[in-house]
Design a protein around this motif. Structure first.
Motif, PDB file in Angstrom:
ATOM      1  N   ALA A 175      45.699  55.328  38.213  1.00  0.00           N
ATOM      2  CA  ALA A 175      45.306  54.074  38.855  1.00  0.00           C
ATOM      3  C   ALA A 175      45.813  52.877  38.055  1.00  0.00           C
ATOM      4  O   ALA A 175      46.329  51.900  38.623  1.00  0.00           O
ATOM      5  N   ILE A 176      45.675  52.951  36.736  1.00  0.00           N
ATOM      6  CA  ILE A 176      46.135  51.856  35.881  1.00  0.00           C
ATOM      7  C   ILE A 176      47.646  51.670  35.997  1.00  0.00           C
ATOM      8  O   ILE A 176      48.142  50.544  36.167  1.00  0.00           O
ATOM      9  N   ASP A 177      48.388  52.771  35.939  1.00  0.00           N
ATOM     10  CA  ASP A 177      49.845  52.689  36.044  1.00  0.00           C
ATOM     11  C   ASP A 177      50.265  52.147  37.401  1.00  0.00           C
ATOM     12  O   ASP A 177      51.180  51.327  37.502  1.00  0.00           O
ATOM     13  N   TRP A 178      49.598  52.618  38.445  1.00  0.00           N
ATOM     14  CA  TRP A 178      49.917  52.149  39.800  1.00  0.00           C
ATOM     15  C   TRP A 178      49.732  50.624  39.898  1.00  0.00           C
ATOM     16  O   TRP A 178      50.595  49.904  40.374  1.00  0.00           O
ATOM     17  N   LEU A 179      48.577  50.135  39.431  1.00  0.00           N
ATOM     18  CA  LEU A 179      48.296  48.709  39.517  1.00  0.00           C
ATOM     19  C   LEU A 179      49.270  47.895  38.663  1.00  0.00           C
ATOM     20  O   LEU A 179      49.736  46.827  39.076  1.00  0.00           O
ATOM     21  N   HIS A 180      49.581  48.394  37.466  1.00  0.00           N
ATOM     22  CA  HIS A 180      50.528  47.682  36.602  1.00  0.00           C
ATOM     23  C   HIS A 180      51.901  47.540  37.276  1.00  0.00           C
ATOM     24  O   HIS A 180      52.590  46.531  37.062  1.00  0.00           O
TER      25      HIS A 180
ATOM     26  N   GLY B  79      42.329  44.967  31.744  1.00  0.00           N
ATOM     27  CA  GLY B  79      42.825  43.665  32.166  1.00  0.00           C
ATOM     28  C   GLY B  79      42.736  43.344  33.636  1.00  0.00           C
ATOM     29  O   GLY B  79      43.167  42.261  34.059  1.00  0.00           O
ATOM     30  N   PHE B  80      42.163  44.232  34.446  1.00  0.00           N
ATOM     31  CA  PHE B  80      42.074  43.984  35.881  1.00  0.00           C
ATOM     32  C   PHE B  80      40.721  43.377  36.244  1.00  0.00           C
ATOM     33  O   PHE B  80      39.687  43.807  35.737  1.00  0.00           O
ATOM     34  N   GLY B  81      40.740  42.394  37.113  1.00  0.00           N
ATOM     35  CA  GLY B  81      39.494  41.885  37.673  1.00  0.00           C
ATOM     36  C   GLY B  81      39.021  42.839  38.759  1.00  0.00           C
ATOM     37  O   GLY B  81      39.817  43.249  39.609  1.00  0.00           O
ATOM     38  N   ILE B  82      37.745  43.187  38.751  1.00  0.00           N
ATOM     39  CA  ILE B  82      37.229  44.209  39.662  1.00  0.00           C
ATOM     40  C   ILE B  82      36.004  43.694  40.411  1.00  0.00           C
ATOM     41  O   ILE B  82      35.169  42.983  39.844  1.00  0.00           O
ATOM     42  N   LEU B  83      35.898  44.078  41.684  1.00  0.00           N
ATOM     43  CA  LEU B  83      34.718  43.755  42.479  1.00  0.00           C
ATOM     44  C   LEU B  83      34.271  45.029  43.199  1.00  0.00           C
ATOM     45  O   LEU B  83      35.055  45.657  43.909  1.00  0.00           O
ATOM     46  N   THR B  84      33.017  45.420  42.983  1.00  0.00           N
ATOM     47  CA  THR B  84      32.408  46.542  43.708  1.00  0.00           C
ATOM     48  C   THR B  84      31.298  46.000  44.601  1.00  0.00           C
ATOM     49  O   THR B  84      30.772  44.910  44.361  1.00  0.00           O
ATOM     50  N   PHE B  85      30.924  46.764  45.626  1.00  0.00           N
ATOM     51  CA  PHE B  85      29.921  46.250  46.567  1.00  0.00           C
ATOM     52  C   PHE B  85      29.233  47.386  47.299  1.00  0.00           C
ATOM     53  O   PHE B  85      29.725  48.510  47.353  1.00  0.00           O
ATOM     54  N   ASP B  86      28.056  47.054  47.829  1.00  0.00           N
ATOM     55  CA  ASP B  86      27.324  47.946  48.725  1.00  0.00           C
ATOM     56  C   ASP B  86      27.575  47.490  50.157  1.00  0.00           C
ATOM     57  O   ASP B  86      27.394  46.305  50.477  1.00  0.00           O
ATOM     58  N   ASN B  87      27.987  48.395  51.022  1.00  0.00           N
ATOM     59  CA  ASN B  87      28.118  48.058  52.435  1.00  0.00           C
ATOM     60  C   ASN B  87      26.759  47.716  53.040  1.00  0.00           C
ATOM     61  O   ASN B  87      25.708  48.119  52.529  1.00  0.00           O
ATOM     62  N   GLU B  88      26.783  46.986  54.160  1.00  0.00           N
ATOM     63  CA  GLU B  88      25.553  46.632  54.851  1.00  0.00           C
ATOM     64  C   GLU B  88      24.730  47.884  55.157  1.00  0.00           C
ATOM     65  O   GLU B  88      25.234  48.885  55.653  1.00  0.00           O
ATOM     66  N   GLY B  89      23.461  47.839  54.816  1.00  0.00           N
ATOM     67  CA  GLY B  89      22.565  48.954  55.075  1.00  0.00           C
ATOM     68  C   GLY B  89      22.504  49.975  53.956  1.00  0.00           C
ATOM     69  O   GLY B  89      21.725  50.928  54.036  1.00  0.00           O
TER      70      GLY B  89
ATOM     71  N   PRO C  55      43.093  36.428  30.823  1.00  0.00           N
ATOM     72  CA  PRO C  55      43.469  35.969  32.171  1.00  0.00           C
ATOM     73  C   PRO C  55      43.783  37.148  33.097  1.00  0.00           C
ATOM     74  O   PRO C  55      44.429  38.112  32.692  1.00  0.00           O
ATOM     75  N   VAL C  56      43.313  37.048  34.327  1.00  0.00           N
ATOM     76  CA  VAL C  56      43.471  38.140  35.289  1.00  0.00           C
ATOM     77  C   VAL C  56      44.677  37.865  36.188  1.00  0.00           C
ATOM     78  O   VAL C  56      44.726  36.856  36.893  1.00  0.00           O
ATOM     79  N   LYS C  57      45.633  38.779  36.156  1.00  0.00           N
ATOM     80  CA  LYS C  57      46.815  38.670  37.018  1.00  0.00           C
ATOM     81  C   LYS C  57      46.698  39.550  38.257  1.00  0.00           C
ATOM     82  O   LYS C  57      47.366  39.301  39.256  1.00  0.00           O
ATOM     83  N   LYS C  58      45.846  40.596  38.148  1.00  0.00           N
ATOM     84  CA  LYS C  58      45.674  41.505  39.278  1.00  0.00           C
ATOM     85  C   LYS C  58      44.191  41.795  39.459  1.00  0.00           C
ATOM     86  O   LYS C  58      43.513  42.167  38.505  1.00  0.00           O
TER      87      LYS C  58
END
Length: 297
Positions: free
Chosen positions: A290-295, A64-74, A35-38
């Motif tokens: 990054a992991i510690d910060w998010l936790h 344990g983190f849900g992640i979304l990456t993306f390409d900007n328009e263009g 389960p994703v909490k963050k």
């Protein structure tokens, strides 16, 4: 304090995100089997495709983190027309692309808090997002004003050449800026390159556009906690330029860490290498930040 290095299984799948400009953005979701909490959106640097962040995103998902990456328009798979016809801009990336991605993150991970990891421009543009108050925390890497005036020689000469000659000449002759030809990411829509030039020549990066091309923004309202990482060998996001950008976020409580790569046993990190798996293999404490910060948010 470091958290337990428990590794969870993950899956990755593609997603198409529609912006209110009626533009489809290519995205990738990294979903832990637990389960994703963050949940985290990774906002890319100028002209950088989402695949660049794959190893980093996978690593966070395994923790344990849900992640979304993306390409900007263009950019990358979000280029849906001839590049010379693409009217995307830095403003549209922040106001429309990043807002749509945050909405998609919330749709994908409904029972979570939402966080943003910004790389360079990905951290600069947060104040253009009308839904930015949904973000619980920010972790910015190599995020700065990129102000040419604050750069050191000889890199300053290279930046001047790129901004004052390469961008206007190629925009005029090609209708876009082929920044890939000089090792600076993907080819850029002309509006993106033009604003990049204007803002790096001004004071406070995006602040240059306030009251001109930007009449509505949220930089004075953003108040979520933020950790900004910079590196002493970064010729763009040097300490002065980091401070320059931080001042634009007038209410953001920022912890700034300006680090020497040699203290982590690596020869260089610069503007791009924080997200490299090779860097993490040699200096795992960097990704652990990054992991510690998010936790802890």
């Amino acid at each position: 304090m470091e958290n337990s290095p428990t590794i969870t299984q993950t899956e990755a799948y593609s997603l198409s995100i529609m912006t209110d400009r009626n533009q489809a953005l290519a995205a990738t979701v990294y979903r832990p089997k637990t389960p994703v909490k963050k949940a985290v959106m990774i906002a890319p640097a100028t002209g950088i495709k989402r695949q660049f962040y794959h190893n980093f995103a996978t690593h966070l998902a395994e923790h344990g983190f849900g992640i979304l990456t993306f390409d900007n328009e263009g950019i990358g798979e979000s280029l849906s027309t001839d590049l010379a016809k693409c009217d995307a801009s830095l403003i549209s990336w922040g106001r429309h692309d990043m807002s749509a991605v945050l909405d998609a993150l919330q749709d994908e991970f409904t029972d979570a808090t939402y966080h943003l990891i910004g790389h360079s421009a990905g951290g600069q543009l947060i104040g253009l997002m009308p839904n930015s108050q949904s973000i619980a925390s920010v972790f910015n890497v190599a995020c700065s004003s990129g102000r040419i005036k604050n750069m050191d020689m000889p890199y300053k000469l290279k930046a001047i050449g790129f901004m004052e000659a390469f961008i206007p000449l190629t925009n005029l002759t090609l209708g876009y800026t082929p920044s890939d030809k000089i090792g600076m990411g993907e080819p850029l829509p002309r509006g993106v390159a033009r604003q990049w030039r204007e803002w790096c020549n001004g004071a406070g990066y995006i602040k240059t556009a306030f009251g001109k091309s930007i009449h509505t923004h949220f930089y004075d309202e953003i108040d979520m906690p933020a950790l900004w990482l910079g590196f002493s060998d970064d010729e763009i996001a040097n300490s002065k330029n980091m401070d320059d950008m931080i001042r634009v976020f007038t209410k953001m409580p920022v912890e700034k860490r300006f680090l020497d790569p040699k203290d982590f046993g690596v020869s260089s990190i610069g503007h791009m290498r924080y997200f490299s798996s090779r860097t993490n293999a040699k200096a795992p404490k960097l990704w652990q930040m990054a992991i510690d910060w998010l936790h802890n948010q």
